[in-house]
Design a protein around this motif. Sequence first.
Motif, mmCIF file in Angstrom:
data_model
loop_
_atom_site.group_PDB
_atom_site.id
_atom_site.type_symbol
_atom_site.label_atom_id
_atom_site.label_comp_id
_atom_site.label_asym_id
_atom_site.label_seq_id
_atom_site.Cartn_x
_atom_site.Cartn_y
_atom_site.Cartn_z
ATOM 1 N N LYS A 5 46.910 76.228 12.717
ATOM 2 C CA LYS A 5 47.164 74.880 12.209
ATOM 3 C C LYS A 5 46.238 74.500 11.061
ATOM 4 C CE LYS A 5 49.191 72.574 16.159
ATOM 5 N NZ LYS A 5 49.031 71.524 17.178
ATOM 6 N N ILE A 6 44.987 74.961 11.124
ATOM 7 C CA ILE A 6 44.043 74.582 10.066
ATOM 8 C C ILE A 6 43.923 75.645 8.976
ATOM 9 C CG2 ILE A 6 42.766 73.037 11.584
ATOM 10 C CD1 ILE A 6 40.538 75.170 11.674
ATOM 11 N N GLY A 7 44.765 76.675 9.065
ATOM 12 C CA GLY A 7 44.835 77.653 7.987
ATOM 13 C C GLY A 7 43.868 78.812 8.058
ATOM 14 N N LEU A 8 43.259 79.030 9.214
ATOM 15 C CA LEU A 8 42.359 80.179 9.346
ATOM 16 C C LEU A 8 43.166 81.454 9.563
ATOM 17 C CD1 LEU A 8 39.597 78.706 11.684
ATOM 18 C CD2 LEU A 8 39.447 79.136 9.234
ATOM 19 N N PRO A 9 42.664 82.596 9.109
ATOM 20 C CA PRO A 9 43.378 83.848 9.332
ATOM 21 C C PRO A 9 43.357 84.211 10.824
ATOM 22 C CG PRO A 9 41.240 84.270 8.342
ATOM 23 C CD PRO A 9 41.425 82.781 8.368
ATOM 24 N N LEU A 52 37.955 97.887 20.334
ATOM 25 C CA LEU A 52 39.143 98.419 19.667
ATOM 26 C C LEU A 52 40.406 97.852 20.307
ATOM 27 C CD1 LEU A 52 40.628 100.348 17.728
ATOM 28 C CD2 LEU A 52 40.352 102.121 19.472
ATOM 29 N N ALA A 53 40.481 97.900 21.631
ATOM 30 C CA ALA A 53 41.659 97.388 22.338
ATOM 31 C C ALA A 53 41.841 95.888 22.095
ATOM 32 C CB ALA A 53 41.540 97.671 23.831
ATOM 33 N N ALA A 54 40.757 95.139 22.113
ATOM 34 C CA ALA A 54 40.840 93.695 21.889
ATOM 35 C C ALA A 54 41.294 93.386 20.462
ATOM 36 C CB ALA A 54 39.485 93.043 22.162
ATOM 37 N N THR A 55 40.796 94.126 19.507
ATOM 38 C CA THR A 55 41.183 93.927 18.108
ATOM 39 C C THR A 55 42.665 94.193 17.914
ATOM 40 O OG1 THR A 55 38.961 94.566 17.370
ATOM 41 C CG2 THR A 55 40.732 94.652 15.724
ATOM 42 N N LYS A 56 43.136 95.306 18.451
ATOM 43 C CA LYS A 56 44.553 95.660 18.313
ATOM 44 C C LYS A 56 45.447 94.659 19.043
ATOM 45 C CE LYS A 56 45.733 99.944 18.405
ATOM 46 N NZ LYS A 56 45.935 101.343 18.770
ATOM 47 N N THR A 57 45.015 94.216 20.215
ATOM 48 C CA THR A 57 45.796 93.246 20.989
ATOM 49 C C THR A 57 45.861 91.905 20.269
ATOM 50 O OG1 THR A 57 45.243 94.338 23.072
ATOM 51 C CG2 THR A 57 45.981 92.041 23.207
ATOM 52 N N ALA A 58 44.731 91.447 19.762
ATOM 53 C CA ALA A 58 44.704 90.177 19.036
ATOM 54 C C ALA A 58 45.596 90.241 17.797
ATOM 55 C CB ALA A 58 43.274 89.814 18.648
ATOM 56 N N ASP A 59 45.553 91.359 17.088
ATOM 57 C CA ASP A 59 46.391 91.508 15.904
ATOM 58 C C ASP A 59 47.870 91.503 16.286
ATOM 59 O OD1 ASP A 59 46.521 91.927 12.990
ATOM 60 O OD2 ASP A 59 47.406 93.857 13.542
ATOM 61 N N LEU A 60 48.215 92.173 17.351
ATOM 62 C CA LEU A 60 49.596 92.208 17.822
ATOM 63 C C LEU A 60 50.063 90.808 18.241
ATOM 64 C CD1 LEU A 60 52.059 93.962 18.533
ATOM 65 C CD2 LEU A 60 51.061 94.263 20.791
ATOM 66 N N LEU A 61 49.230 90.108 18.998
ATOM 67 C CA LEU A 61 49.581 88.759 19.451
ATOM 68 C C LEU A 61 49.716 87.775 18.288
ATOM 69 C CD1 LEU A 61 47.389 88.460 22.666
ATOM 70 C CD2 LEU A 61 49.882 88.702 22.541
ATOM 71 N N SER A 62 48.948 87.989 17.226
ATOM 72 C CA SER A 62 48.997 87.078 16.080
ATOM 73 C C SER A 62 50.366 87.089 15.422
ATOM 74 C CB SER A 62 47.922 87.444 15.058
ATOM 75 O OG SER A 62 48.270 88.638 14.365
ATOM 76 N N LYS A 63 51.085 88.170 15.565
ATOM 77 C CA LYS A 63 52.407 88.283 14.962
ATOM 78 C C LYS A 63 53.437 87.425 15.703
ATOM 79 C CE LYS A 63 51.424 92.881 13.137
ATOM 80 N NZ LYS A 63 50.103 92.528 12.816
ATOM 81 N N GLU A 64 53.101 86.985 16.902
ATOM 82 C CA GLU A 64 53.992 86.142 17.689
ATOM 83 C C GLU A 64 53.798 84.659 17.414
ATOM 84 O OE1 GLU A 64 53.659 87.206 21.808
ATOM 85 O OE2 GLU A 64 53.961 89.333 21.392
ATOM 86 N N LEU A 65 52.793 84.325 16.608
ATOM 87 C CA LEU A 65 52.513 82.914 16.321
ATOM 88 C C LEU A 65 53.419 82.369 15.254
ATOM 89 C CD1 LEU A 65 48.630 83.053 16.373
ATOM 90 C CD2 LEU A 65 50.146 82.291 18.180
#
Length: 65
Positions: A5-9, A52-65
Amino acid sequence: MFCKKIGLPVSLGELGIKNIGDDQLLEAAKEACKKEDTMRNRPFEVTSQDVLAATKTADLLSKEL
């Protein structure tokens, strides 16, 4: 999500990190887990594989936003 909402990556791509492989992400994760880093202040062990797992998971989840 607040960050969106506030424009952060919220993804690696939005940070300008594209075409990065697991080997490179693992190297960054290893750096984050060095004794000198604050990751060691956690009340539990955090391994480079965890990061590594957390980074990949967060990146994957970000695509659902």
